[in-house]
Design a protein around this motif. Structure first.
Motif, PDB file in Angstrom:
ATOM      1  N   LEU A  56       0.817  -1.217   0.000  1.00 25.05           N
ATOM      2  CA  LEU A  56       0.000   0.000   0.000  1.00 25.05           C
ATOM      3  C   LEU A  56       0.850   1.266   0.000  1.00 25.05           C
ATOM      4  CD1 LEU A  56      -2.598  -1.151   2.672  1.00 25.05           C
ATOM      5  CD2 LEU A  56      -2.850  -1.224   0.189  1.00 25.05           C
ATOM      6  N   PRO A  57       0.375   2.313  -0.679  1.00 23.99           N
ATOM      7  CA  PRO A  57       1.103   3.585  -0.659  1.00 23.99           C
ATOM      8  C   PRO A  57       1.102   4.259   0.720  1.00 23.99           C
ATOM      9  CG  PRO A  57      -0.583   3.587  -2.394  1.00 23.99           C
ATOM     10  CD  PRO A  57      -0.750   2.334  -1.603  1.00 23.99           C
ATOM     11  N   SER A  58       0.014   4.127   1.489  1.00 23.83           N
ATOM     12  CA  SER A  58      -0.063   4.698   2.836  1.00 23.83           C
ATOM     13  C   SER A  58       0.483   3.700   3.841  1.00 23.83           C
ATOM     14  CB  SER A  58      -1.507   5.018   3.214  1.00 23.83           C
ATOM     15  OG  SER A  58      -1.977   6.125   2.513  1.00 23.83           O
ATOM     16  N   LYS A  59       0.921   4.226   4.982  1.00 21.74           N
ATOM     17  CA  LYS A  59       1.413   3.355   6.048  1.00 21.74           C
ATOM     18  C   LYS A  59       0.243   2.884   6.897  1.00 21.74           C
ATOM     19  CE  LYS A  59       5.948   5.423   6.323  1.00 21.74           C
ATOM     20  NZ  LYS A  59       6.896   6.193   7.096  1.00 21.74           N
ATOM     21  N   GLY A 133     -11.632   6.885  -6.288  1.00 29.40           N
ATOM     22  CA  GLY A 133     -11.410   7.136  -7.707  1.00 29.40           C
ATOM     23  C   GLY A 133     -10.837   8.508  -8.018  1.00 29.40           C
ATOM     24  N   ASP A 134     -10.718   9.362  -7.005  1.00 27.44           N
ATOM     25  CA  ASP A 134     -10.225  10.723  -7.231  1.00 27.44           C
ATOM     26  C   ASP A 134      -8.704  10.784  -7.275  1.00 27.44           C
ATOM     27  OD1 ASP A 134     -12.629  12.302  -7.424  1.00 27.44           O
ATOM     28  OD2 ASP A 134     -12.940  11.906  -5.288  1.00 27.44           O
ATOM     29  N   ASP A 135      -8.200  11.707  -8.085  1.00 24.49           N
ATOM     30  CA  ASP A 135      -6.773  11.966  -8.178  1.00 24.49           C
ATOM     31  C   ASP A 135      -6.561  13.430  -7.815  1.00 24.49           C
ATOM     32  OD1 ASP A 135      -4.037  11.677  -8.773  1.00 24.49           O
ATOM     33  OD2 ASP A 135      -4.353  12.358 -10.831  1.00 24.49           O
ATOM     34  N   LEU A 136      -5.869  13.680  -6.730  1.00 23.35           N
ATOM     35  CA  LEU A 136      -5.663  15.035  -6.244  1.00 23.35           C
ATOM     36  C   LEU A 136      -4.342  15.574  -6.773  1.00 23.35           C
ATOM     37  CD1 LEU A 136      -6.723  14.284  -2.570  1.00 23.35           C
ATOM     38  CD2 LEU A 136      -8.138  15.202  -4.411  1.00 23.35           C
ATOM     39  N   ARG A 137      -4.370  16.821  -7.252  1.00 21.83           N
ATOM     40  CA  ARG A 137      -3.168  17.442  -7.816  1.00 21.83           C
ATOM     41  C   ARG A 137      -2.992  18.847  -7.237  1.00 21.83           C
ATOM     42  NH1 ARG A 137      -6.038  15.129 -11.442  1.00 21.83           N
ATOM     43  NH2 ARG A 137      -6.863  17.048 -12.312  1.00 21.83           N
ATOM     44  N   TYR A 138      -1.822  19.055  -6.638  1.00 19.66           N
ATOM     45  CA  TYR A 138      -1.458  20.341  -6.073  1.00 19.66           C
ATOM     46  C   TYR A 138      -1.523  21.420  -7.153  1.00 19.66           C
ATOM     47  CZ  TYR A 138       1.648  24.047  -4.414  1.00 19.66           C
ATOM     48  OH  TYR A 138       2.180  25.248  -4.065  1.00 19.66           O
ATOM     49  N   GLY A 139      -2.180  22.519  -6.845  1.00 15.75           N
ATOM     50  CA  GLY A 139      -2.269  23.640  -7.777  1.00 15.75           C
ATOM     51  C   GLY A 139      -3.321  23.472  -8.845  1.00 15.75           C
ATOM     52  N   ASP A 140      -3.906  22.283  -8.943  1.00 23.47           N
ATOM     53  CA  ASP A 140      -4.958  22.031  -9.933  1.00 23.47           C
ATOM     54  C   ASP A 140      -6.294  21.909  -9.189  1.00 23.47           C
ATOM     55  OD1 ASP A 140      -6.514  21.309 -12.095  1.00 23.47           O
ATOM     56  OD2 ASP A 140      -5.600  19.341 -12.371  1.00 23.47           O
ATOM     57  N   ASN A 141      -6.539  20.739  -8.595  1.00 26.03           N
ATOM     58  CA  ASN A 141      -7.780  20.586  -7.836  1.00 26.03           C
ATOM     59  C   ASN A 141      -7.546  20.636  -6.320  1.00 26.03           C
ATOM     60  OD1 ASN A 141      -6.577  18.076  -7.629  1.00 26.03           O
ATOM     61  ND2 ASN A 141      -8.337  16.909  -8.340  1.00 26.03           N
ATOM     62  N   VAL A 142      -6.304  20.956  -5.938  1.00 23.40           N
ATOM     63  CA  VAL A 142      -5.979  21.237  -4.539  1.00 23.40           C
ATOM     64  C   VAL A 142      -5.345  22.617  -4.501  1.00 23.40           C
ATOM     65  CG1 VAL A 142      -4.604  20.578  -2.534  1.00 23.40           C
ATOM     66  CG2 VAL A 142      -5.663  18.803  -3.949  1.00 23.40           C
ATOM     67  N   VAL A 143      -5.934  23.513  -3.737  1.00 24.51           N
ATOM     68  CA  VAL A 143      -5.522  24.904  -3.666  1.00 24.51           C
ATOM     69  C   VAL A 143      -4.172  25.036  -2.960  1.00 24.51           C
ATOM     70  CG1 VAL A 143      -6.173  27.179  -2.767  1.00 24.51           C
ATOM     71  CG2 VAL A 143      -7.938  25.622  -3.607  1.00 24.51           C
ATOM     72  N   VAL A 152       1.338  21.604   2.118  1.00 29.40           N
ATOM     73  CA  VAL A 152       0.214  21.397   1.190  1.00 29.40           C
ATOM     74  C   VAL A 152       0.527  20.234   0.248  1.00 29.40           C
ATOM     75  CG1 VAL A 152      -1.045  22.394  -0.755  1.00 29.40           C
ATOM     76  CG2 VAL A 152      -0.689  23.740   1.308  1.00 29.40           C
ATOM     77  N   ARG A 153       1.724  20.225  -0.299  1.00 28.86           N
ATOM     78  CA  ARG A 153       2.114  19.110  -1.180  1.00 28.86           C
ATOM     79  C   ARG A 153       2.100  17.787  -0.418  1.00 28.86           C
ATOM     80  NH1 ARG A 153       4.739  20.466  -6.187  1.00 28.86           N
ATOM     81  NH2 ARG A 153       5.153  22.698  -6.332  1.00 28.86           N
ATOM     82  N   SER A 154       2.570  17.824   0.807  1.00 29.64           N
ATOM     83  CA  SER A 154       2.617  16.629   1.630  1.00 29.64           C
ATOM     84  C   SER A 154       1.218  16.103   1.950  1.00 29.64           C
ATOM     85  CB  SER A 154       3.381  16.935   2.916  1.00 29.64           C
ATOM     86  OG  SER A 154       3.495  15.798   3.704  1.00 29.64           O
ATOM     87  N   SER A 157      -0.318  14.641  -1.209  1.00 27.62           N
ATOM     88  CA  SER A 157       0.269  13.332  -1.470  1.00 27.62           C
ATOM     89  C   SER A 157      -0.264  12.281  -0.494  1.00 27.62           C
ATOM     90  CB  SER A 157       1.793  13.429  -1.364  1.00 27.62           C
ATOM     91  OG  SER A 157       2.385  12.187  -1.573  1.00 27.62           O
ATOM     92  N   ALA A 158      -0.355  12.647   0.780  1.00 27.35           N
ATOM     93  CA  ALA A 158      -0.874  11.726   1.792  1.00 27.35           C
ATOM     94  C   ALA A 158      -2.318  11.332   1.489  1.00 27.35           C
ATOM     95  CB  ALA A 158      -0.770  12.355   3.177  1.00 27.35           C
ATOM     96  N   MET A 159      -3.133  12.295   1.071  1.00 27.46           N
ATOM     97  CA  MET A 159      -4.529  11.993   0.735  1.00 27.46           C
ATOM     98  C   MET A 159      -4.617  11.105  -0.499  1.00 27.46           C
ATOM     99  SD  MET A 159      -6.636  13.072   2.993  1.00 27.46           S
ATOM    100  CE  MET A 159      -8.173  12.921   2.083  1.00 27.46           C
ATOM    101  N   ASN A 160      -3.797  11.381  -1.514  1.00 28.36           N
ATOM    102  CA  ASN A 160      -3.770  10.520  -2.701  1.00 28.36           C
ATOM    103  C   ASN A 160      -3.384   9.097  -2.321  1.00 28.36           C
ATOM    104  OD1 ASN A 160      -4.596  11.703  -5.142  1.00 28.36           O
ATOM    105  ND2 ASN A 160      -2.706  12.872  -5.284  1.00 28.36           N
TER     106      ASN A 160
END
Length: 175
Positions: A56-59, A133-143, A152-154, A157-160
């Motif tokens: 898994l990507p998350s711990k 099913g969502d893909d979160l992107r910094y500066g795009d769909n994440v403010v 914010v990037r962290s 990434s953690a949510m993704n």
């Protein structure tokens, strides 16, 4: 020291090794009561085998994914994680409904002098309603937040990683 003393010591240490620290648990309990509008609930850890957890990507450990029930009614899940900030880590909580849709995110403990704006309700509400099913992107769909770029990037990434992990856990019938 005799066998009895050693057994008691091992049992005591093992009890402290699992579960959330009291301070964190208190904050998690408060959020659960508020989001699910309940007073009494059970909060039970979900065991993720080390074999699955390693993919898994998350711990996932023994104390960060929980099911929430009230009066034997299943309400959803809670995930408590850590994400890196500039020089430390911050603790965060994600509450999900029974369909694995994000109901709330909360920064529980932020340990930096700068970047704490990611803990604002206004910024965190953008994660509500997100699914596997969502893909979160910094500066795009994440403010973005000026002065909190690393955090914010962290958090993004953690949510993704969490959403992808939930998808895998769901497909393997763990949750």
């Amino acid at each position: 020291m005799n066998f009895k003393h050693i057994s008691i010591l091992v049992l005591t240490l093992s009890l402290f090794a699992f579960g959330l620290p009291k301070k964190l648990q208190k904050k998690v309990d408060k959020e659960i009561k508020s989001v699910y509008q309940i007073e009494a609930f059970s909060f039970n850890a979900i065991a993720v085998s080390s074999e699955i957890a390693s993919t898994l990507p998350s711990k996932f450990g023994k104390d960060n994914l929980f099911e929430i029930k009230s009066n034997d009614t299943f309400l959803g899940y809670a995930y408590v994680g850590k994400a890196p900030s500039k020089t430390d880590e911050f603790d965060y909580l994600v509450l999900l409904d029974k369909d694995l849709i994000v109901k709330k995110t909360k920064v529980l403990v932020y340990r930096e002098d700068y970047g704490g704006e990611i803990g604002s309700k206004r910024w965190l509400k953008q994660f509500i309603g997100k699914t596997q099913g969502d893909d979160l992107r910094y500066g795009d769909n994440v403010v973005a937040i000026s002065g909190a770029t690393i955090s914010v990037r962290s958090m993004t990434s953690a949510m993704n990683d969490l959403l992808q992990s939930l998808k895998i856990l769901h497909s393997k019938a763990v949750i």
